[in-house]
Write an enzyme that holds these catalytic residues in place. Structure first.
Site, PDB file in Angstrom:
ATOM      1  N   HIS A   1      -5.529   9.196   0.313  1.00  0.00           N
ATOM      2  CA  HIS A   1      -5.338   8.375   1.520  1.00  0.00           C
ATOM      3  C   HIS A   1      -5.938   9.065   2.746  1.00  0.00           C
ATOM      4  CE1 HIS A   1      -3.399   5.673   4.469  1.00  0.00           C
ATOM      5  NE2 HIS A   1      -3.218   4.857   3.456  1.00  0.00           N
TER       6      HIS A   1
ATOM      7  N   ASP B   1       0.812  -1.217   0.000  1.00  0.00           N
ATOM      8  CA  ASP B   1       0.000   0.000   0.000  1.00  0.00           C
ATOM      9  C   ASP B   1       0.847   1.269   0.000  1.00  0.00           C
ATOM     10  OD1 ASP B   1      -2.164  -1.668   0.205  1.00  0.00           O
ATOM     11  OD2 ASP B   1      -2.948  -0.795   2.057  1.00  0.00           O
ATOM     12  N   ASP B   2       0.227   2.360  -0.455  1.00  0.00           N
ATOM     13  CA  ASP B   2       0.702   3.742  -0.261  1.00  0.00           C
ATOM     14  C   ASP B   2       1.777   4.205  -1.234  1.00  0.00           C
ATOM     15  OD1 ASP B   2      -1.028   3.435   1.807  1.00  0.00           O
ATOM     16  OD2 ASP B   2       0.375   3.925   3.413  1.00  0.00           O
TER      17      ASP B   2
ATOM     18  N   HIS C   1      -6.109   2.796  -4.315  1.00  0.00           N
ATOM     19  CA  HIS C   1      -6.019   3.003  -2.863  1.00  0.00           C
ATOM     20  C   HIS C   1      -6.464   4.414  -2.490  1.00  0.00           C
ATOM     21  CE1 HIS C   1      -4.974   1.793   1.101  1.00  0.00           C
ATOM     22  NE2 HIS C   1      -3.846   2.474   1.212  1.00  0.00           N
TER      23      HIS C   1
ATOM     24  N   HIS D   1       3.805  -2.322   3.085  1.00  0.00           N
ATOM     25  CA  HIS D   1       3.765  -0.969   2.531  1.00  0.00           C
ATOM     26  C   HIS D   1       5.034  -0.683   1.729  1.00  0.00           C
ATOM     27  CE1 HIS D   1       0.763  -0.626   5.766  1.00  0.00           C
ATOM     28  NE2 HIS D   1       0.241   0.352   5.046  1.00  0.00           N
TER      29      HIS D   1
END
Length: 239
Positions: free
Chosen positions: A107, A52-53, A103, A196
């Site tokens: 965020h 993620d991210d 995603h 991540h």
């Protein structure tokens, strides 16, 4: 009698009170219907590693190098704001055979936003992905905080809502080797593992992911578990 009342009160609170953005009852319904995916029932000894991210120039290139060396294909849930300065990294993820998921754009705390704002977060990230040649099929809400409206909006955008069953990062644990051992020990066929490869907000250090990723992959393989993309994992589902 007082204990019975307390027990019934606790059960009621558990079922109707939002946990991670959605009540446990609604969460169960969404998972049972296949609208929310945290793991997959599969006859194959596969797991999905997801990140993620990102994409993030500080971490993603090294992670991609490790995955290539280990002949692993993973799934990257990318943030729209991170795409802007890292389009080449995103294209590299695609070229090297990884799945790409949505995603959100910023965020942010989507669970606290209006439905219109939630929709904009999903659609704008999708737009940037498409401009880079990506047709995403998965959506992961930031922090895994799911709401019924987010699942509905993702469905309308043609995206399956995916969270995870095992997470590597745990801020209270300072020993990276302990985090790796926990992931490997808990992993079962069909699990979706969260790591991540970036940090869109704050100064989160993802170097532990880089140092431990080879050991995680080796540990999974030592148990006979082979990491695959989400697409491949879903194909092996018994459903």
């Amino acid at each position: 009698m007082p204990y019975l009342i307390l027990f019934l009160f606790f059960i009621t609170l558990t079922l109707v009170t939002p946990w991670s953005g959605i009540s446990l009852m609604d969460r169960w319904r969404a998972k049972s219907s296949g609208r929310l995916i945290s793991s997959v029932s599969t006859v194959r000894k596969n797991v999905a590693i997801s990140f993620d991210d990102g994409p993030d120039s500080r971490y993603t290139p090294t992670i991609l190098g490790i995955l290539k060396t280990k002949s692993i294909h993973a799934t990257f849930f990318v943030c729209g704001e991170m795409i802007k300065g890292n389009k080449q990294l995103l294209k590299r993820e695609i070229i090297e055979g990884h799945d790409i998921g949505n995603h959100s754009m910023t965020h942010g705390h989507l669970e606290s936003m209006s439905q219109r704002e939630q929709q904009a977060e999903i659609i704008e990230c999708n737009r940037l992905l498409k401009s880079a040649g990506v047709e995403a099929h998965f959506f992961r809400p930031p922090r895994g905080r799911v709401t019924n409206s987010l699942i509905d909006l993702a469905d309308k955008a043609g995206l399956k809502t995916v969270i995870w069953s095992i997470a590597f990062d745990k801020e209270s644990e300072k020993d990276p080797a302990v985090l790796t051992a926990r992931v490997v020990n808990q992993a079962r066929p069909g699990d979706i593992i969260l790591l991540h490869d970036g940090a869109i907000h704050g100064n989160f250090d993802r170097s532990r992911t880089i140092t431990q990723l080879p050991a995680i992959i080796d540990g999974l393989r030592s148990k006979g578990l082979e990491p695959v993309t989400l697409t491949e994992l879903l194909r092996s589902s018994q459903k």
